[in-house]
Enzyme design. Structure first.
Site, short mmCIF file in Angstrom:
data_model
loop_
_atom_site.label_atom_id
_atom_site.label_comp_id
_atom_site.label_asym_id
_atom_site.label_seq_id
_atom_site.Cartn_x
_atom_site.Cartn_y
_atom_site.Cartn_z
N GLY A 222 -70.73 41.70 27.03
CA GLY A 222 -70.92 40.54 26.15
C GLY A 222 -71.81 40.86 24.96
N SER A 273 -68.37 25.07 34.29
CA SER A 273 -67.85 23.70 34.18
C SER A 273 -66.35 23.63 34.44
CB SER A 273 -68.16 23.13 32.79
OG SER A 273 -69.54 23.06 32.59
N LYS A 275 -63.90 26.23 33.33
CA LYS A 275 -63.02 26.81 32.30
C LYS A 275 -61.92 27.69 32.91
CE LYS A 275 -63.33 29.47 27.96
NZ LYS A 275 -64.25 30.12 27.02
N SER A 277 -60.92 28.03 36.03
CA SER A 277 -60.04 27.38 37.02
C SER A 277 -59.04 26.46 36.33
CB SER A 277 -60.86 26.63 38.07
OG SER A 277 -61.75 25.74 37.46
N ASN A 386 -73.07 38.02 37.68
CA ASN A 386 -72.20 38.14 36.51
C ASN A 386 -71.28 39.36 36.65
OD1 ASN A 386 -71.26 37.22 34.07
ND2 ASN A 386 -72.92 38.07 32.84
N ARG A 419 -70.20 18.85 32.53
CA ARG A 419 -70.51 18.87 33.96
C ARG A 419 -71.71 17.97 34.19
NH1 ARG A 419 -70.51 23.35 38.25
NH2 ARG A 419 -71.80 22.40 39.82
C1 SPV Z 1 -69.24 33.96 28.18
O1 SPV Z 1 -70.37 34.01 28.68
O2 SPV Z 1 -68.84 33.01 27.54
C2 SPV Z 1 -68.33 35.10 28.36
C3 SPV Z 1 -68.87 36.36 28.83
O3 SPV Z 1 -67.18 35.00 28.02
S1 SPV Z 1 -69.65 37.17 27.55
O4 SPV Z 1 -68.81 38.26 27.12
O5 SPV Z 1 -70.91 37.64 28.06
O6 SPV Z 1 -69.86 36.26 26.44
MN MN Z 2 -66.97 33.30 26.65
#
Ligand code: SPV
Ligand code: MN
Length: 622
Positions: A222, A273, A275, A277, A386, A419
């Site tokens: 990320g 929240s 997403k 699913s 994570n 949520r």
């Molecule tokens: C998020 O946290 O919204 C993600 C994972 O999609 S990241 O790549 O860490 O942003």
């Molecule tokens: Mn994201």
């Protein structure tokens, strides 16, 4: 004695690949990075099959990834303290005196550039620097943004080969013309496990002016994968001067077996929240799971394209019973990178996977055993909260056939998911586009174990995008209002909350979201009537009864309906109070936004006066 002649790290063959792009600015960028970071060797990758193999093999040979038992699978570990985006050191570089408003970490551009350059001096010494080309958005599309990635991490390049479309061809086609984004990443100094060790010098600096991002001393995707969240921040800023928007949304095709049609939805949900699913409901298709470009079509509708071609998904809770499609993909041969799971004898393990977890193995903390504690005395979970999987969407059986269509897919609806335990109804449709923008901008979401800090606290996260905003919130909302106003057939906007509770018990089952989606689908096609309330259109019991029967073979009782769709007037007015405080503190929030807030408040107060304090049955409005 003459000093030894230093070998040029950029060999003639690699230089030739750069020359073929006929792009002096791009070549100058590469040369500048070489001078600053001083890599031992530079490899230019065009994305041909040999280059893809080279990246994967080198990631394994260098130990950035380790092969697992199933062919094509590998695991990568980020450092123990490098398991998520580092928001404190992620900054938008701005001109002196320029304000981004609250919630955005802005920093003086000149100071920021000086700081990052100092930290990057010789940062790639002894390493191989990779020069890679990708395309954000589908190839040959109005949404395409050619992007240059420079990195010293084979893992980063490998992730990008799975997550993004190759872009060398697009750069060549443009023959030096047009703008591009560029990303400069270095994992920095590494410890004996290959993890970034200078975490105190971790930085992600976003330079809007040059459309570039520097991100260093990290590996968590990320932060390190330039095309993902670093690029997202650049494209949000750029979208203000384009006719399209760039959103933190999945794109999914909704099907009802009895209807011969597909209806596309995008959805923005703060983390935990619902997403994934929602995007992965069995029977529906997936175009993308994280980032969407949305533009106007000549037919007056909005069209959405996936910025990416892969998924960097949370693996926790994925099991054979709840997610049969994903489970099948994650347990059979194909190219997948697992990250920060527990590994024992070449098998990856994660929370709630439905398998017995070994007592020891290797995880993001190194060799792991049950009961192991970290330096602060906290027990180390066997797999990171994570932990994730990275794969191409084309590996999925439910990949939508139009996932790579340059035009994108036509949007029927946009979903904003929050949520909370006792404020929002499970599903509603906004009264119109402007009210929908208000719904998205006022999303609140309870913190859960998945986020750092206290649990159960409501966090405001407009359009689930606050962590990535690179323009003032007011400017972002103005763009939203204008975008919808210019469409002849704007998508309907919906708001969901899957987490209503009564005395701690959830009022809805996990599968109910399939019903809400079918209701939204019916609304998009004008097939269902609804009840007008101060907060939007809510479903009628008679329609939901049919949908619950068709989708889940369940009898949806009136008592359940009344409980779930009760308007909790006091709670709703309290939320408006919180939102008033946030938005009046921002400058240049458009009038159109406040008009929606004032109308909702006025109507809720009137309802309270007419029907009494507290909570109101939905039947009052029918
Ligand atoms: C998020 O946290 O919204 C993600 C994972 O999609 S990241 O790549 O860490 O942003
Ligand atoms: Mn994201």
């Amino acid at each position: 004695m003459t000093a030894p002649v230093k070998k040029d790290p950029l060999a003639e063959n690699d230089r030739k690949k750069l020359r073929e792009l006929n792009n002096p600015r791009l070549t100058a960028i590469v040369e500048e990075v070489i001078l600053l970071c001083r890599p031992e060797k530079v490899t230019v990758l065009t994305g041909c099959p040999e280059d893809m193999d080279y990246v994967r093999e080198m990631a394994l040979r260098r130990g950035e990834e380790t092969p697992l038992a199933i062919p094509g699978h590998s695991v990568h570990f980020d450092g123990y303290h490098d398991q998520a985006r580092d928001m404190a050191n992620t900054r938008i570089l701005v001109a002196p005196g320029e304000s981004m408003g609250g919630g955005i970490n802005a920093f003086d551009r000149e100071k920021g550039l000086a700081e990052i350059r100092a930290l990057m001096e010789g940062i790639m010494a002894g390493k191989e620097m990779l020069v890679c080309f990708y395309d954000l958005g589908p190839i040959n599309s109005r949404f395409s943004i050619p992007s240059l990635q420079i990195t010293d991490s084979f893992y980063v390049a490998h992730c990008e080969n799975l997550l993004y479309r190759q872009g060398y061809g697009e750069f060549r086609r443009r023959n030096g013309k047009g703008e591009f984004f560029h990303f400069i990443h270095s994992a920095g100094a590494l410890d004996e496990r290959g993890n970034s060790k200078s975490l105190h010098c971790r930085r992600t600096f976003i330079d809007l002016q040059e459309k570039r991002v520097f991100t260093i001393n990290n590996q968590y995707a990320g932060s390190s994968v330039g095309l993902k969240k670093p690029a997202f921040r650049l494209s949000i800023h750029q979208s203000l001067s384009r006719d399209w928007m760039c959103e933190h949304m999945f794109i999914s095709g909704v099907f009802r077996p009895t209807k011969k049609r597909v209806t596309y939805f995008t959805g923005a949900f703060p983390s935990a929240s619902g997403k994934t699913s929602t995007a992965m409901i069995p029977g529906h298709t997936i175009v993308g799971d994280d980032l969407a470009f949305i533009g106007p079509g000549s037919d007056g509708r909005a069209w959405a394209a996936n910025v990416e071609q892969g998924i960097f998904g949370i693996i926790e809770d994925i099991n054979a019973v709840d997610d049969p499609l994903l489970w099948q993909v994650l347990t059979t041969p194909r190219e997948i990178i697992f990250s920060n799971v527990l590994v024992k004898d070449g098998v990856p393990y994660w929370s709630n996977m439905g398998r017995e977890i070994p007592q020891r193995g290797v995880n993001h903390s190194g060799p792991w055993f049950q009961g192991k504690r970290d330096g602060e005395g906290r027990e180390i979970p066997f797999s990171s909260k994570n932990s994730r999987y990275t794969l191409r969407i084309s590996e999925l059986e439910n990949a939508d056939p139009c996932a790579n269509d340059p035009a994108g897919v036509p949007l029927g609806g946009i979903i904003f998911g929050g949520r909370d335990a006792d404020i929002s109804v499970p599903v509603l449709e906004a009264l119109n586009w402007a009210h929908g923008v208000y719904c998205g901008a006022t999303i609140e979401s309870e913190t859960t174990a998945a986020t750092i800090g206290r649990q159960g606290v409501l966090k405001h996260n407009p359009m689930a995008i606050i962590e990535f905003l690179s323009v003032p919130l007011g400017a972002y909302l103005r763009k939203y209002l204008q975008f919808g106003a210019a469409l002849r057939r704007p998508p309907r906007i919906f708001r969901t909350n899957y987490f209503l509770r009564d005395k701690g018990e959830f009022l809805n089952g996990k599968l109910d979201k399939k019903v809400w989606l079918w209701w939204m689908e019916g609304r998009v096609h004008n097939e269902l009537k609804a009840i007008r309330t101060p907060i939007g259109w809510i479903p009628r019991h008679e329609d939901l009864r049919i949908l619950f029967r068709d989708a889940l073979n369940k009898d949806y009782r009136m008592a359940d309906y009344e409980k779930q769709f009760t308007l909790r007037i006091d709670r709703l007015l309290e939320r408006i109070g919180r939102m008033e405080a946030v938005f009046t503190a921002e400058h240049s929030v458009p009038r159109g936004f406040f008009r929606e807030m004032e109308r909702e408040k006025r109507e809720l107060e009137a309802a309270r006066k007419d029907f009494g304090e507290g909570s109101l049955s939905p039947l009052v409005f029918a």
